[in-house]
Design a protein around this motif. Structure first.
Motif, PDB file in Angstrom:
ATOM      1  N   THR A  12     -21.675 -50.490  28.897  1.00  0.00           N
ATOM      2  CA  THR A  12     -22.371 -50.188  27.648  1.00  0.00           C
ATOM      3  C   THR A  12     -23.871 -50.418  27.710  1.00  0.00           C
ATOM      4  N   GLY A  13     -24.321 -51.194  28.702  1.00  0.00           N
ATOM      5  CA  GLY A  13     -25.734 -51.512  28.761  1.00  0.00           C
ATOM      6  C   GLY A  13     -26.167 -52.606  27.808  1.00  0.00           C
ATOM      7  N   ARG A  14     -25.216 -53.261  27.163  1.00  0.00           N
ATOM      8  CA  ARG A  14     -25.575 -54.336  26.239  1.00  0.00           C
ATOM      9  C   ARG A  14     -26.218 -55.503  26.971  1.00  0.00           C
ATOM     10  N   GLN A  15     -27.160 -56.138  26.299  1.00  0.00           N
ATOM     11  CA  GLN A  15     -27.672 -57.407  26.780  1.00  0.00           C
ATOM     12  C   GLN A  15     -26.776 -58.523  26.249  1.00  0.00           C
ATOM     13  N   THR A  16     -26.841 -59.653  26.917  1.00  0.00           N
ATOM     14  CA  THR A  16     -26.006 -60.768  26.485  1.00  0.00           C
ATOM     15  C   THR A  16     -26.800 -61.712  25.581  1.00  0.00           C
ATOM     16  N   PHE A  17     -26.078 -62.595  24.910  1.00  0.00           N
ATOM     17  CA  PHE A  17     -26.680 -63.631  24.089  1.00  0.00           C
ATOM     18  C   PHE A  17     -26.833 -64.933  24.862  1.00  0.00           C
ATOM     19  N   GLY A  18     -26.445 -64.914  26.112  1.00  0.00           N
ATOM     20  CA  GLY A  18     -26.517 -66.104  26.937  1.00  0.00           C
ATOM     21  C   GLY A  18     -25.705 -65.902  28.207  1.00  0.00           C
ATOM     22  N   LYS A  19     -25.568 -66.930  28.996  1.00  0.00           N
ATOM     23  CA  LYS A  19     -24.887 -66.850  30.282  1.00  0.00           C
ATOM     24  C   LYS A  19     -23.409 -66.548  30.112  1.00  0.00           C
ATOM     25  N   LEU A  20     -22.893 -65.666  30.976  1.00  0.00           N
ATOM     26  CA  LEU A  20     -21.465 -65.380  31.037  1.00  0.00           C
ATOM     27  C   LEU A  20     -20.857 -66.328  32.072  1.00  0.00           C
TER      28      LEU A  20
END
Length: 359
Positions: free
Chosen positions: A209-217
């Motif tokens: 999707t190309g989404r950015q994350t809100f923090g570390k996975l």
């Protein structure tokens, strides 16, 4: 809560990319010191429906938005014992009150990828019409919430406001009972193992999707058999979504163990309960001892709800832990005694009030 564009964050940004990095573990075990009889909680209960003798309960008369501190503490203990507890007619419980209830039990988790409420990032919006469409809006595989985190979920609080006209149930599986059903030799073997839980499924979604994350996975290693700190009972703690491998065994051995346990979770109906949602229904469950899955059979109907997840302690296994089976012996004996007393009273009533003759 009425949906507006401001309610949803669809992707991370520089401003909020570290929200999930604030996640931490609970500093106390909510419910551990509760009144064993839970008198404060049950003072409000008008009806109790147990979905099975050991697992799943629906409580009527309780208003979650109005719980006292003592009642919420006893509720945490009750959820740990019953696995999942259901409530109807919770119109007064808005997402801020969901957060307030959850925060009594521990720090609220901010998901590293799933869309958030803009004002309260710990609030997850589960909306089948979110764009882009993804299976993560209705997770249809058995899992325990955020088990990839170093301190995974203790409790999850889920309320659906919009439900489909048909379909859209959620099912839960009892990890205590699953452990108790294993042979002693297999129990002992699994108690010595850990497993790696991974957020790879979200990395895949991020790539697609190309989404950015809100923090570390995160990826984390946890015991295969976990002790619930409230009940002190052992439960199976692996799941098909997030558990990647059993540590320190061969690849084929890991695959066999995970497939076997996953098969028990998904296919053994005696471990499971299923909940039919109504508008403003709420389910609260203990992720340390249960697995759950949505049932994606409701499209093209719309389903929309709100989830708040509480971060728990770092998972551990205590070899001196008890089991639900051991604790249940007293309850089972009481059930049998109650049934026998009722049958005796019925027999005497049919005999005109005279005691039944014995051979």
């Amino acid at each position: 809560m009425t949906r507006t564009d401001a309610d949803i964050i669809l992707s991370g940004s520089e401003a909020n990319a570290t929200l999930a990095d604030r996640n931490t573990h609970a500093t106390r075990v909510a419910g551990k010191g509760a009144d064993p009889e839970k008198k404060a909680l049950f003072a409000s209960v008008t009806k109790r429906i147990d979905y099975s003798p050991k697992f799943g309960t629906e409580l009527h008369g309780v208003k979650l938005a109005e719980l006292s501190e003592q009642q919420s503490e006893e509720l945490a203990a009750f959820i740990a014992e019953r696995g999942v507890v259901f409530f109807r007619n919770q119109e007064d419980l808005d997402y801020k009150q969901q957060s307030k209830l959850g925060s009594r039990w521990g720090p609220l988790h901010v998901h590293p990828l799933v869309p958030h409420n803009q004002e309260n990032p710990e609030v997850i919006v589960l909306d089948s019409r979110l764009s882009p469409q993804s299976r993560f809006n209705t997770n249809d595989t058995w899992h325990s919430d955020i088990s990839f985190e170093p301190a995974p979920a203790s409790f999850s609080i889920l309320k659906f406001e919009t439900i489909p006209e048909s379909g859209g149930d959620t099912a839960w599986s009892n990890g205590y009972d699953l452990y108790d059903s294993l042979s002693p030799n297999l129990q002992k073997f699994l108690e010595g193992l850990t497993a790696t839980h991974t957020s790879e499924i979200f990395r895949t979604l991020q790539r697609v999707t190309g989404r950015q994350t809100f923090g570390k996975l995160n990826d984390s290693s946890h015991p295969v058999i976990r002790t619930n700190p409230i009940t002190g009972w052992k439960a199976v703690y692996v799941n098909p979504v997030f558990t990647r491998e059993i540590d320190n065994v061969t690849e084929s051995e890991s695959k066999w163990i995970l497939e076997y346990l996953g098969d028990l979770i998904a296919k053994r109906l005696q471990y499971q309960v299923r909940f039919r949602w109504e508008p403003h229904s709420v389910a609260i469950w203990d992720n340390r001892s249960t697995h759950h899955t949505g049932v994606p059979d409701f499209r093209p109907y719309h389903r929309r709800g709100i989830r708040v997840t509480v971060s728990g302690e770092i998972p551990y296994f205590d070899p001196n832990s008890g089991t639900q089976a051991e604790a249940y012996k007293v309850t089972a004996a009481a059930i049998v005694a109650k049934q026998e007393a009722a049958e005796k009273a019925k027999t005497e009533a049919n005999a005109g009030g005279q005691p039944a003759k014995t051979a």
